[in-house]
Design a protein around this motif. Structure first.
Motif, PDB file in Angstrom:
ATOM      1  N   ASP A 323       0.836  -1.200   0.000  1.00 25.94           N
ATOM      2  CA  ASP A 323       0.000   0.000   0.000  1.00 25.94           C
ATOM      3  C   ASP A 323       0.866   1.243   0.000  1.00 25.94           C
ATOM      4  O   ASP A 323       2.026   1.227   0.449  1.00 25.94           O
ATOM      5  N   GLY A 324       0.287   2.343  -0.475  1.00 25.17           N
ATOM      6  CA  GLY A 324       0.932   3.638  -0.425  1.00 25.17           C
ATOM      7  C   GLY A 324      -0.102   4.717  -0.192  1.00 25.17           C
ATOM      8  O   GLY A 324      -1.309   4.441  -0.191  1.00 25.17           O
ATOM      9  N   PRO A 325       0.332   5.944  -0.013  1.00 26.31           N
ATOM     10  CA  PRO A 325      -0.613   7.013   0.343  1.00 26.31           C
ATOM     11  C   PRO A 325      -1.629   7.337  -0.741  1.00 26.31           C
ATOM     12  O   PRO A 325      -2.740   7.767  -0.449  1.00 26.31           O
ATOM     13  N   GLY A 326      -1.269   7.158  -2.008  1.00 27.95           N
ATOM     14  CA  GLY A 326      -2.195   7.472  -3.090  1.00 27.95           C
ATOM     15  C   GLY A 326      -1.453   7.938  -4.323  1.00 27.95           C
ATOM     16  O   GLY A 326      -0.246   8.215  -4.286  1.00 27.95           O
ATOM     17  N   ASN A 327      -2.146   8.008  -5.428  1.00 26.17           N
ATOM     18  CA  ASN A 327      -1.559   8.446  -6.689  1.00 26.17           C
ATOM     19  C   ASN A 327      -1.598   9.969  -6.760  1.00 26.17           C
ATOM     20  O   ASN A 327      -2.603  10.568  -7.135  1.00 26.17           O
ATOM     21  N   LEU A 328      -0.483  10.563  -6.384  1.00 27.87           N
ATOM     22  CA  LEU A 328      -0.418  12.010  -6.207  1.00 27.87           C
ATOM     23  C   LEU A 328       0.905  12.553  -6.727  1.00 27.87           C
ATOM     24  O   LEU A 328       1.932  11.869  -6.681  1.00 27.87           O
ATOM     25  N   GLU A 329       0.895  13.783  -7.216  1.00 26.22           N
ATOM     26  CA  GLU A 329       2.122  14.507  -7.538  1.00 26.22           C
ATOM     27  C   GLU A 329       2.222  15.695  -6.594  1.00 26.22           C
ATOM     28  O   GLU A 329       1.325  16.537  -6.541  1.00 26.22           O
ATOM     29  N   LEU A 330       3.318  15.740  -5.829  1.00 35.08           N
ATOM     30  CA  LEU A 330       3.480  16.757  -4.799  1.00 35.08           C
ATOM     31  C   LEU A 330       4.922  17.230  -4.768  1.00 35.08           C
ATOM     32  O   LEU A 330       5.837  16.510  -5.174  1.00 35.08           O
ATOM     33  N   PRO A 331       5.154  18.438  -4.277  1.00 33.10           N
ATOM     34  CA  PRO A 331       6.538  18.932  -4.183  1.00 33.10           C
ATOM     35  C   PRO A 331       7.288  18.248  -3.040  1.00 33.10           C
ATOM     36  O   PRO A 331       6.736  18.018  -1.968  1.00 33.10           O
ATOM     37  N   TYR A 332       8.570  17.941  -3.302  1.00 36.08           N
ATOM     38  CA  TYR A 332       9.413  17.342  -2.274  1.00 36.08           C
ATOM     39  C   TYR A 332      10.833  17.857  -2.491  1.00 36.08           C
ATOM     40  O   TYR A 332      11.442  17.611  -3.530  1.00 36.08           O
ATOM     41  N   LYS A 333      11.331  18.596  -1.527  1.00 40.90           N
ATOM     42  CA  LYS A 333      12.678  19.156  -1.585  1.00 40.90           C
ATOM     43  C   LYS A 333      12.927  19.909  -2.892  1.00 40.90           C
ATOM     44  O   LYS A 333      13.960  19.747  -3.546  1.00 40.90           O
ATOM     45  N   GLY A 334      11.938  20.706  -3.275  1.00 49.50           N
ATOM     46  CA  GLY A 334      12.090  21.551  -4.452  1.00 49.50           C
ATOM     47  C   GLY A 334      11.827  20.864  -5.778  1.00 49.50           C
ATOM     48  O   GLY A 334      12.008  21.474  -6.836  1.00 49.50           O
ATOM     49  N   GLN A 335      11.410  19.603  -5.745  1.00 49.82           N
ATOM     50  CA  GLN A 335      11.104  18.868  -6.966  1.00 49.82           C
ATOM     51  C   GLN A 335       9.683  18.322  -6.907  1.00 49.82           C
ATOM     52  O   GLN A 335       9.131  18.117  -5.829  1.00 49.82           O
ATOM     53  N   LYS A 336       9.114  18.081  -8.079  1.00 54.27           N
ATOM     54  CA  LYS A 336       7.810  17.432  -8.124  1.00 54.27           C
ATOM     55  C   LYS A 336       8.033  15.921  -8.083  1.00 54.27           C
ATOM     56  O   LYS A 336       8.783  15.369  -8.882  1.00 54.27           O
TER      57      LYS A 336
END
Length: 477
Positions: A323-336
């Protein structure tokens, strides 16, 4: 992205050390730390307490209301025997639960209809309704999930060897359920390989089992089948596509497949130590050693952490399907960055690689027999992760990097200081944890599976020789 050179070299040196430790040298390490008893007992209780006692079906996940996973049922069958051996249930209780399950499987309706059946041609649908045992929605007839179920059935057919009516019935049903399966149903249209699945609505899935992944034991069962077996050259269809899966040189040379479950599913049932097919005779090592090397590679990747995820370390690692949190695109340390829901995960430089910072306890713990010297420290570290170890052992997964609030999750929850934590336990991830601990302690699953004539027959017809197969014959019947 390139791995950090120091971590790669560290992994290589550990591999070199690991390659010099054949299994007999590990005999003195088969006593696990005391905390592992609690892991095993709680994991056993997942199967014992969540199964439907009326038909033996086990949920795909818990506590989220769920259909049954037929592969989870396959893992449950040896789990009951493990429970009896460890004193967590009586042998009589394990016997009765096992018999209930096998009676249901034998009597469940089979046929080509789209609804009202549990399977066809001896195979079972991937998911079944927990109460009725019928096909859940429009899921596929699954070759691999049925294979896990059959392995569990063949195991209990050996384990329950007492001379009483109920244990005799277990042995008889075990053989009948296996013999009924028509493996050539998945080889229609002139296929050399075995298809991954079939739908009554569309027919066979386009993709066959090939390359290096969890499908190895499907071919062993299909070759060894007493009635509806596949041609003896079918193993060649499996190994012919190995080429793109080779990675590394010297002590790191291996057939790679990024998610670790692909190296565990066949080997928790079949003892591949010391036996080799033509490919491995040429390579100079066996599939057990291959999985050992791949376990070290998974850890080396997480230690190097090329994507910069939070929490990865030499004692906190393990990428597999989970399992994982979900199908999402989010910023992380200045990157998508792209995150996933349920998905197979593994080093990004290997086949089927995908890494979103999600760690699955089953990845490391399911590799316990391959590399106990790195798995046990990881297990101890996982025990200290907030909220991860609970009623039925380890929840499915966690992601220390995912501390976003206000986003729509597929499952689980977010605690900003610690990240995302799965809500559920998954049967197909609980199984490897429990079964591989039993194999490490005293070869429990392997010992009984080595007695199964069909397993010996399938391996011999696939060209395996040496080790415990010495003197075996590939006859049918």
């Amino acid at each position: 992205m390139l791995l950090d050179r120091r971590a790669v070299l560290e992994g290589s040196s550990l591999l070199l050390a690991g390659a010099a430790l054949p299994w007999p040298a590990l005999a003195s390490r088969r006593r696990l730390p005391d905390f592992y008893d609690e892991i095993e007992q709680r994991t056993f209780r997942f199967f014992w307490e969540t199964a439907n006692p009326k038909n033996g079906l086990v949920p795909d996940r818990w506590p989220t209301p769920s259909f049954s996973s037929i592969s989870a049922v396959g893992f449950a069958l040896p789990a009951y025997a493990i429970g009896a051996e460890r004193g967590w249930c009586t042998r009589a209780a394990a016997r009765d639960r096992t018999l209930t399950t096998l009676r249901f499987l034998w009597n469940a309706p089979q046929g080509p209809a789209r609804a009202g059946t549990s399977g066809y041609a001896g195979f079972f649908y991937h998911f079944l309704d927990m109460d009725t045992g019928l096909r859940y929605r429009d899921v596929e007839l699954s070759s691999v999930d049925t294979a896990i179920l059959l392995m569990g059935a063949l195991f209990v057919g050996q384990y329950f060897d007492h001379d009483d009516a109920r244990e005799r019935e277990i042995r008889e049903l075990s053989q009948k359920i296996y013999a009924r399966v028509d493996w050539n149903h998945f080889r229609a249209d002139g296929r050399a390989g075995i298809a991954m699945g079939w739908h009554p609505e569309q027919g066979l899935i386009d993709r066959d089992w090939s390359g290096m992944n969890e499908g190895m034991f499907i071919y062993i069962l299909a070759l060894g089948a007493p009635v509806h077996h596949v041609p003896a050259n079918s193993w060649d269809a499996w190994t012919a596509s190995y080429g793109p899966f080779w990675r590394g040189e010297g002590a790191t040379r291996r057939l790679a497949f990024a998610p670790l479950f692909g190296h565990q599913y066949s080997q928790m049932w079949i003892d591949f130590r010391g036996i080799r097919d033509a490919v491995m005779r040429q390579a100079g090592f066996d599939y057990f050693e291959n999985s050992r090397r791949e376990t070290y590679a998974n850890r080396a990747y997480c230690s190097s952490n090329p994507m910069g995820w939070r929490g990865y370390s030499r004692n906190l690692w393990g990428l597999s399907a989970c399992d994982g949190p979900g199908n999402l695109e989010l910023p992380y340390k200045g990157q998508k960055r792209t995150f996933f829901g349920y998905a197979a995960r593994g080093p990004i430089d290997e086949p089927d690689g995908r890494d979103d910072g999600t760690i699955a306890p089953t990845a490391a713990l399911g590799s316990l027999p391959f590399a106990p010297e790195i798995v046990i420290p990881c297990a101890a570290t996982l025990m200290r992760q907030p909220g991860l170890f609970d009623r039925y052992g380890f929840k499915d997964s966690f992601n220390p990097s995912f501390n976003y609030e206000g986003v729509r999750l597929e499952t689980g929850s977010v605690d900003p200081p610690h990240g995302w934590l799965a809500k559920d336990y998954l049967g197909i991830d609980q199984g490897p944890i429990l079964l591989q601990a039993a194999n490490y302690r005293d070869e429990f699953i392997w010992r009984y599976m080595r007695r199964v004539p069909a397993v010996r027959r399938g391996l011999t017809l696939a060209g395996f020789s040496g080790g415990w197969l010495a003197g075996g014959r590939a006859q049918r019947g």
